[in-house]
Design a protein around this motif. Structure first.
Motif, PDB file in Angstrom:
ATOM      1  N   THR A  65      22.580 -11.826  -5.563  1.00 32.66           N
ATOM      2  CA  THR A  65      23.898 -11.277  -5.888  1.00 32.66           C
ATOM      3  C   THR A  65      24.908 -12.393  -6.069  1.00 32.66           C
ATOM      4  O   THR A  65      25.719 -12.373  -7.006  1.00 32.66           O
ATOM      5  N   ALA A  66      24.864 -13.388  -5.200  1.00 31.82           N
ATOM      6  CA  ALA A  66      25.787 -14.518  -5.300  1.00 31.82           C
ATOM      7  C   ALA A  66      25.626 -15.210  -6.647  1.00 31.82           C
ATOM      8  O   ALA A  66      26.618 -15.488  -7.342  1.00 31.82           O
ATOM      9  N   GLU A  67      24.402 -15.478  -7.013  1.00 30.76           N
ATOM     10  CA  GLU A  67      24.157 -16.156  -8.286  1.00 30.76           C
ATOM     11  C   GLU A  67      24.684 -15.329  -9.454  1.00 30.76           C
ATOM     12  O   GLU A  67      25.336 -15.855 -10.364  1.00 30.76           O
ATOM     13  N   ALA A  68      24.438 -14.015  -9.422  1.00 36.90           N
ATOM     14  CA  ALA A  68      24.905 -13.136 -10.493  1.00 36.90           C
ATOM     15  C   ALA A  68      26.431 -13.091 -10.563  1.00 36.90           C
ATOM     16  O   ALA A  68      27.001 -12.898 -11.642  1.00 36.90           O
ATOM     17  N   GLU A  69      27.092 -13.308  -9.431  1.00 37.29           N
ATOM     18  CA  GLU A  69      28.555 -13.252  -9.368  1.00 37.29           C
ATOM     19  C   GLU A  69      29.208 -14.620  -9.540  1.00 37.29           C
ATOM     20  O   GLU A  69      30.433 -14.732  -9.480  1.00 37.29           O
ATOM     21  N   GLY A  70      28.402 -15.652  -9.709  1.00 35.49           N
ATOM     22  CA  GLY A  70      28.952 -16.982  -9.921  1.00 35.49           C
ATOM     23  C   GLY A  70      29.302 -17.738  -8.654  1.00 35.49           C
ATOM     24  O   GLY A  70      30.070 -18.692  -8.686  1.00 35.49           O
ATOM     25  N   LEU A  71      28.725 -17.326  -7.540  1.00 40.35           N
ATOM     26  CA  LEU A  71      28.924 -18.016  -6.266  1.00 40.35           C
ATOM     27  C   LEU A  71      27.680 -18.829  -5.958  1.00 40.35           C
ATOM     28  O   LEU A  71      26.550 -18.361  -6.186  1.00 40.35           O
ATOM     29  N   ASP A  72      27.865 -20.021  -5.437  1.00 43.67           N
ATOM     30  CA  ASP A  72      26.735 -20.864  -5.052  1.00 43.67           C
ATOM     31  C   ASP A  72      25.871 -20.098  -4.051  1.00 43.67           C
ATOM     32  O   ASP A  72      26.348 -19.734  -2.971  1.00 43.67           O
ATOM     33  N   ALA A  74      23.714 -21.058  -2.024  1.00 41.41           N
ATOM     34  CA  ALA A  74      23.621 -21.753  -0.729  1.00 41.41           C
ATOM     35  C   ALA A  74      24.777 -21.366   0.181  1.00 41.41           C
ATOM     36  O   ALA A  74      24.607 -21.266   1.404  1.00 41.41           O
ATOM     37  N   ILE A  75      25.953 -21.149  -0.397  1.00 39.54           N
ATOM     38  CA  ILE A  75      27.106 -20.719   0.404  1.00 39.54           C
ATOM     39  C   ILE A  75      26.842 -19.323   0.960  1.00 39.54           C
ATOM     40  O   ILE A  75      27.064 -19.066   2.147  1.00 39.54           O
ATOM     41  N   ALA A  76      26.373 -18.438   0.122  1.00 40.64           N
ATOM     42  CA  ALA A  76      26.067 -17.073   0.570  1.00 40.64           C
ATOM     43  C   ALA A  76      24.992 -17.103   1.661  1.00 40.64           C
ATOM     44  O   ALA A  76      25.106 -16.415   2.673  1.00 40.64           O
ATOM     45  N   GLU A  77      23.957 -17.889   1.448  1.00 45.48           N
ATOM     46  CA  GLU A  77      22.875 -17.956   2.435  1.00 45.48           C
ATOM     47  C   GLU A  77      23.405 -18.456   3.783  1.00 45.48           C
ATOM     48  O   GLU A  77      23.068 -17.898   4.832  1.00 45.48           O
ATOM     49  N   ALA A  78      24.246 -19.479   3.758  1.00 43.94           N
ATOM     50  CA  ALA A  78      24.808 -20.000   5.002  1.00 43.94           C
ATOM     51  C   ALA A  78      25.621 -18.950   5.732  1.00 43.94           C
ATOM     52  O   ALA A  78      25.551 -18.841   6.967  1.00 43.94           O
ATOM     53  N   LEU A  79      26.384 -18.168   5.001  1.00 42.24           N
ATOM     54  CA  LEU A  79      27.182 -17.119   5.639  1.00 42.24           C
ATOM     55  C   LEU A  79      26.313 -16.054   6.292  1.00 42.24           C
ATOM     56  O   LEU A  79      26.594 -15.573   7.370  1.00 42.24           O
ATOM     57  N   TRP A  80      25.239 -15.670   5.611  1.00 43.63           N
ATOM     58  CA  TRP A  80      24.405 -14.587   6.128  1.00 43.63           C
ATOM     59  C   TRP A  80      23.463 -15.037   7.237  1.00 43.63           C
ATOM     60  O   TRP A  80      23.085 -14.247   8.068  1.00 43.63           O
TER      61      TRP A  80
END
Length: 81
Positions: A65-72, A74-80
């Motif tokens: 989802t992050a990639e599809a939305e233009g978010l790195d 790795a940032i999303a993974e770190a948050l989760w």
């Protein structure tokens, strides 16, 4: 909510950032409530609190989802994690 490109000046841009931050906090609080409820249900039925396969499934979906939305991702993974 305005798109970032549609913010004509810093006061409006900052207001949009502040509104987005409030919405993020509301959504994270809601998610935390679901997690708390999951712990209750898992306890009732004898499941472990953490199920590694489920964690990996959630992280994988969040990264996609992050990639599809233009978010790195790795940032999303770190948050989760």
């Amino acid at each position: 909510m305005l798109d970032p490109a549609d913010c004509p000046d810093m006061p409006i841009l900052r207001a949009q950032i502040d509104a987005t931050d409030r919405e993020l906090v509301r959504l994270l609080a809601k998610r935390a409530g679901y997690i708390d409820r999951a712990v209750e249900i898992k306890t009732e039925v004898g499941l472990p609190a953490s199920i590694p396969a489920r964690v990996e499934d959630v992280v994988s979906k969040v990264k996609q989802t992050a990639e599809a939305e233009g978010l790195d991702p790795a940032i999303a993974e770190a948050l989760w994690r």
